[in-house]
Design an enzyme around this catalytic site. Structure first.
Site, PDB file in Angstrom:
ATOM      1  N   VAL A  28     -23.654  36.619 -11.114  1.00  0.00           N
ATOM      2  CA  VAL A  28     -24.490  35.455 -10.774  1.00  0.00           C
ATOM      3  C   VAL A  28     -23.707  34.146 -10.937  1.00  0.00           C
ATOM      4  CG1 VAL A  28     -26.673  34.268 -11.211  1.00  0.00           C
ATOM      5  CG2 VAL A  28     -26.553  36.752 -11.497  1.00  0.00           C
TER       6      VAL A  28
ATOM      7  N   LYS B 285     -34.309  37.361 -17.233  1.00  0.00           N
ATOM      8  CA  LYS B 285     -35.719  37.782 -17.400  1.00  0.00           C
ATOM      9  C   LYS B 285     -35.996  38.313 -18.792  1.00  0.00           C
ATOM     10  CE  LYS B 285     -33.242  41.087 -15.075  1.00  0.00           C
ATOM     11  NZ  LYS B 285     -32.320  41.035 -13.960  1.00  0.00           N
TER      12      LYS B 285
ATOM     13  N   GLY C  47     -34.828  38.331  -7.743  1.00  0.00           N
ATOM     14  CA  GLY C  47     -33.582  37.762  -7.205  1.00  0.00           C
ATOM     15  C   GLY C  47     -33.770  36.613  -6.241  1.00  0.00           C
TER      16      GLY C  47
ATOM     17  N   GLU D  21     -27.814  48.092 -14.749  1.00  0.00           N
ATOM     18  CA  GLU D  21     -27.637  47.120 -15.834  1.00  0.00           C
ATOM     19  C   GLU D  21     -26.698  47.743 -16.874  1.00  0.00           C
ATOM     20  OE1 GLU D  21     -29.389  44.055 -16.380  1.00  0.00           O
ATOM     21  OE2 GLU D  21     -30.497  44.166 -14.514  1.00  0.00           O
TER      22      GLU D  21
ATOM     23  N   ASP E  88     -36.715  46.395 -17.192  1.00  0.00           N
ATOM     24  CA  ASP E  88     -36.311  45.206 -16.425  1.00  0.00           C
ATOM     25  C   ASP E  88     -37.458  44.745 -15.514  1.00  0.00           C
ATOM     26  OD1 ASP E  88     -34.108  43.527 -14.897  1.00  0.00           O
ATOM     27  OD2 ASP E  88     -35.100  44.733 -13.365  1.00  0.00           O
TER      28      ASP E  88
ATOM     29  N   LYS F  96     -40.014  41.281 -15.612  1.00  0.00           N
ATOM     30  CA  LYS F  96     -40.322  40.409 -14.469  1.00  0.00           C
ATOM     31  C   LYS F  96     -41.829  40.279 -14.285  1.00  0.00           C
ATOM     32  CE  LYS F  96     -35.977  41.800 -12.280  1.00  0.00           C
ATOM     33  NZ  LYS F  96     -35.330  42.815 -11.455  1.00  0.00           N
TER      34      LYS F  96
ATOM     35  N   GLY G 194     -27.957  40.779  -6.601  1.00  0.00           N
ATOM     36  CA  GLY G 194     -26.700  40.488  -5.906  1.00  0.00           C
ATOM     37  C   GLY G 194     -26.287  39.049  -6.119  1.00  0.00           C
TER      38      GLY G 194
HETATM   39  P1  NAP Z   1     -22.574  39.985 -15.535  1.00  0.00           P
HETATM   40  O1  NAP Z   1     -21.959  40.183 -14.202  1.00  0.00           O
HETATM   41  O2  NAP Z   1     -22.476  41.056 -16.541  1.00  0.00           O
HETATM   42  O3  NAP Z   1     -22.000  38.632 -16.128  1.00  0.00           O
HETATM   43  C1  NAP Z   1     -22.314  38.190 -17.394  1.00  0.00           C
HETATM   44  C2  NAP Z   1     -21.401  37.024 -17.708  1.00  0.00           C
HETATM   45  O4  NAP Z   1     -21.767  36.501 -18.978  1.00  0.00           O
HETATM   46  C3  NAP Z   1     -19.923  37.403 -17.793  1.00  0.00           C
HETATM   47  O5  NAP Z   1     -19.139  36.444 -17.165  1.00  0.00           O
HETATM   48  C4  NAP Z   1     -19.640  37.435 -19.288  1.00  0.00           C
HETATM   49  O6  NAP Z   1     -18.316  37.078 -19.627  1.00  0.00           O
HETATM   50  C5  NAP Z   1     -20.593  36.362 -19.772  1.00  0.00           C
HETATM   51  N1  NAP Z   1     -20.951  36.546 -21.165  1.00  0.00           N
HETATM   52  C6  NAP Z   1     -21.646  37.572 -21.711  1.00  0.00           C
HETATM   53  N2  NAP Z   1     -21.794  37.376 -23.038  1.00  0.00           N
HETATM   54  C7  NAP Z   1     -21.170  36.212 -23.321  1.00  0.00           C
HETATM   55  C8  NAP Z   1     -20.960  35.480 -24.504  1.00  0.00           C
HETATM   56  N3  NAP Z   1     -21.396  35.928 -25.678  1.00  0.00           N
HETATM   57  N4  NAP Z   1     -20.277  34.334 -24.415  1.00  0.00           N
HETATM   58  C9  NAP Z   1     -19.815  33.868 -23.236  1.00  0.00           C
HETATM   59  N5  NAP Z   1     -19.986  34.521 -22.074  1.00  0.00           N
HETATM   60  C10 NAP Z   1     -20.659  35.682 -22.127  1.00  0.00           C
HETATM   61  O7  NAP Z   1     -24.142  39.656 -15.391  1.00  0.00           O
HETATM   62  P2  NAP Z   1     -24.891  39.129 -14.118  1.00  0.00           P
HETATM   63  O8  NAP Z   1     -25.221  40.278 -13.233  1.00  0.00           O
HETATM   64  O9  NAP Z   1     -24.170  37.958 -13.554  1.00  0.00           O
HETATM   65  O10 NAP Z   1     -26.295  38.692 -14.743  1.00  0.00           O
HETATM   66  C11 NAP Z   1     -26.421  37.486 -15.453  1.00  0.00           C
HETATM   67  C12 NAP Z   1     -27.909  37.240 -15.739  1.00  0.00           C
HETATM   68  O11 NAP Z   1     -28.602  37.168 -14.500  1.00  0.00           O
HETATM   69  C13 NAP Z   1     -28.596  38.340 -16.527  1.00  0.00           C
HETATM   70  O12 NAP Z   1     -29.601  37.794 -17.317  1.00  0.00           O
HETATM   71  C14 NAP Z   1     -29.215  39.200 -15.428  1.00  0.00           C
HETATM   72  O13 NAP Z   1     -30.332  39.944 -15.880  1.00  0.00           O
HETATM   73  C15 NAP Z   1     -29.649  38.133 -14.468  1.00  0.00           C
HETATM   74  N6  NAP Z   1     -29.807  38.599 -13.100  1.00  0.00           N
HETATM   75  C16 NAP Z   1     -28.808  39.265 -12.490  1.00  0.00           C
HETATM   76  C17 NAP Z   1     -28.981  39.682 -11.185  1.00  0.00           C
HETATM   77  C18 NAP Z   1     -27.906  40.396 -10.459  1.00  0.00           C
HETATM   78  O14 NAP Z   1     -28.106  40.744  -9.285  1.00  0.00           O
HETATM   79  N7  NAP Z   1     -26.741  40.642 -11.046  1.00  0.00           N
HETATM   80  C19 NAP Z   1     -30.182  39.423 -10.515  1.00  0.00           C
HETATM   81  C20 NAP Z   1     -31.182  38.704 -11.177  1.00  0.00           C
HETATM   82  C21 NAP Z   1     -30.979  38.295 -12.479  1.00  0.00           C
HETATM   83  P3  NAP Z   1     -17.041  37.989 -19.174  1.00  0.00           P
HETATM   84  O15 NAP Z   1     -17.066  37.985 -17.677  1.00  0.00           O
HETATM   85  O16 NAP Z   1     -15.872  37.298 -19.721  1.00  0.00           O
HETATM   86  O17 NAP Z   1     -17.294  39.343 -19.761  1.00  0.00           O
HETATM   87  N1  HSE Z   2     -31.135  45.597 -12.273  1.00  0.00           N
HETATM   88  C1  HSE Z   2     -31.921  44.746 -11.444  1.00  0.00           C
HETATM   89  C2  HSE Z   2     -32.407  45.522 -10.227  1.00  0.00           C
HETATM   90  C3  HSE Z   2     -31.072  43.540 -11.042  1.00  0.00           C
HETATM   91  O1  HSE Z   2     -31.948  46.646  -9.993  1.00  0.00           O
HETATM   92  O2  HSE Z   2     -33.264  45.052  -9.526  1.00  0.00           O
HETATM   93  C4  HSE Z   2     -31.886  42.362 -10.619  1.00  0.00           C
HETATM   94  O3  HSE Z   2     -32.705  41.887 -11.610  1.00  0.00           O
END
Ligand code: NAP
Ligand code: HSE
Length: 428
Positions: free
Chosen positions: A15, A107, A136, A192, A203, A207, A304
């Protein structure tokens, strides 16, 4: 153009890097629409050496996201790290205390601490927004909070976990079992960090609890979301449901009943031809029902980099425009504590049992259901090579509590093998 809005971004994963990409690619149109330039100033992640696929030149780096949240040169803190405690919670609280507005995609954090964070934001005169946290890229928070603000919301439903919908859809398409498709999701990077958050329904439950708070003017009550995941669903369930004209979806339903707020996230049978039944793959769908508007259906990418970053930036642009809405659509102090109504609304159920194939076995099952006051609508026994026969029962409407009591009674018949699977048939 004056009055730049300066961003600190904690998290540079899927993200966070997406947010930087949108800011780079669409800087001019964002500035034109906001009336201000929106500029990332500082970032934080764990591993400074990792290539993020985006240029970090010129951005200050903080190892500690809480230090980032307190920097005097940022106006708005974006939390896209994840997790409902630890760095995410500490840095969000620190940002509000330091007088920064907050945008979060998290969330889990909002589901666990939404009320406290909303109160903290309001007492600091700041806002916390979370469009990206639910479904999303679908602007469902905006739809509920703004577009439907004049409606008494009667029901919120949705498929809000793309991973589960992908698994269930692929089971039907390919005839492959749950375990094979779980592994496929792992390979594709869909899960996740803790996969139980996805397949365990947690999850999606997070939501749903956020949508409920806005829809019904109640404090977020994740603890009372009845959650059941998809791990017990078999190919047979999918086939049997299909034979009857249904599809199985991990469906969230929240509604205010006479007995209180019902919030359920569980695998349900929905008509195969309905919009929810036709939802394929990782796509999300949210159905909102209001007394004035009737029913609206929102469909789109639930996860995504691009879709989620799009939703994060929608909140950022609102704040840049001076739109400062309460976190859950009304002042936090006016949100009522929800009275939870567990499984209050009756429905027909699909029941799958493994029944010993011997005289009188079916009669014993029918007796237990009858004694519980559960009436059978349809029943089917499938051909089998084993000593146990797969039996499908569709009940007339009953409550989950009554059904669970009957299921407990089935164990005492001595003819039912293993735990039965019970899935609600939802009128959608
Ligand atoms: P991700 O790809 O795992 O990225 C998490 C990021 O947070 C990484 O850059 C990580 O650093 C950093 N991080 C984690 N712990 C940290 C700490 N203690 N100090 C500093 N940085 C830290 O996760 P994501 O998919 O982007 O998701 C981020 C948030 O958005 C979550 O709450 C997720 O539920 C939400 N979300 C995600 C999606 C999706 O499609 N991915 C959709 C809706 C909501 P490093 O890279 O250095 O490890
Ligand atoms: N793990 C979640 C999903 C990512 O599959 O929908 C978005 O919140």
């Amino acid at each position: 153009m004056t009055n730049e809005l300066r961003l600190g971004i904690a998290g540079l994963g899927t993200v966070g890097s997406g947010v930087l990409r949108i800011l780079r690619d669409n800087a001019e149109l964002i500035a034109a629409r906001s009336g201000r330039r929106i500029t990332p100033v500082a970032v934080s992640a764990r591993d400074r050496s990792r290539d993020r696929g985006v240029n970090l030149d010129g951005l200050a780096w903080e190892d500690d996201p809480t230090a980032l949240a307190r920097r005097p040169d940022i106006d708005l803190f974006i939390e896209v790290m994840g997790g409902h405690e630890g760095a995410a919670r500490a840095s969000t609280e620190a940002a509000l205390a330091a007088g920064k507005d907050v945008v979060s995609a998290n969330k889990a954090l909002l589901a666990h601490h939404g009320q406290a964070l909303a109160l903290a934001a309001e007492s600091a005169g700041r806002v916390i927004r979370f469009e990206a946290a639910v479904a999303g890229g679908i602007p469902v928070i905006k739809a509920l909070t703004e577009g439907l603000a004049a409606n008494r919301i009667t029901r919120v439903m949705g498929v809000m976990n793309g991973t589960c919908n992908y698994i269930l859809t692929r089971m039907e398409e390919t005839g492959q079992g749950y375990n094979v498709l779980f592994e496929e999701c792992a390979r594709l990077g869909y899960l996740e960090a803790d996969p139980n958050l996805d397949v365990g329904g947690i999850d999606a439950g997070h939501k749903l609890s956020l949508l409920s708070a806005i829809a019904f003017g109640t404090q977020v009550d994740f603890a009372n979301v009845e959650i059941e995941g998809i791990t017990a669903i078999t190919l047979d369930d999918i086939r049997h449901a299909g034979d009857m004209g249904f599809r199985i979806k991990l469906l969230g339903v929240a509604q205010m009943t006479g007995r209180g707020l019902e919030q359920r996230m569980s695998p349900c049978l929905v008509p195969a031809g309905s919009p929810l039944g036709q939802l394929q793959g990782g796509t999300n769908m949210v159905v909102l029902e209001g007394d004035a508007v009737g029913q609206i259906v929102l469909r789109g990418p639930g996860a995504g980099s691009g879709p989620t970053a799009s939703a994060v930036m929608a909140d950022v642009i609102d704040i840049a425009r001076g739109i400062r809405l309460p976190t859950f659509g009304q002042p936090a102090a006016t949100l009522r504590a929800a009275r939870a109504a567990r499984a209050a609304v009756a429905a027909p159920y699909y029941l799958r049992l493994s029944l010993q194939d011997k005289p009188g076995a079916l009669a014993k099952v029918a007796r237990v259901l009858g004694d519980a006051g559960i009436s059978i609508d349809r029943m089917r026994q499938y051909g089998h090579d084993d000593t146990a026969a797969p039996v499908l029962i569709v009940t007339h409407k009953c409550t989950r509590t009554t059904l669970d009591e009957a299921i407990a009674g089935l164990a005492g018949t001595g003819v039912v093998e293993g735990p039965p699977v019970a899935l609600r048939i939802e009128a959608v």
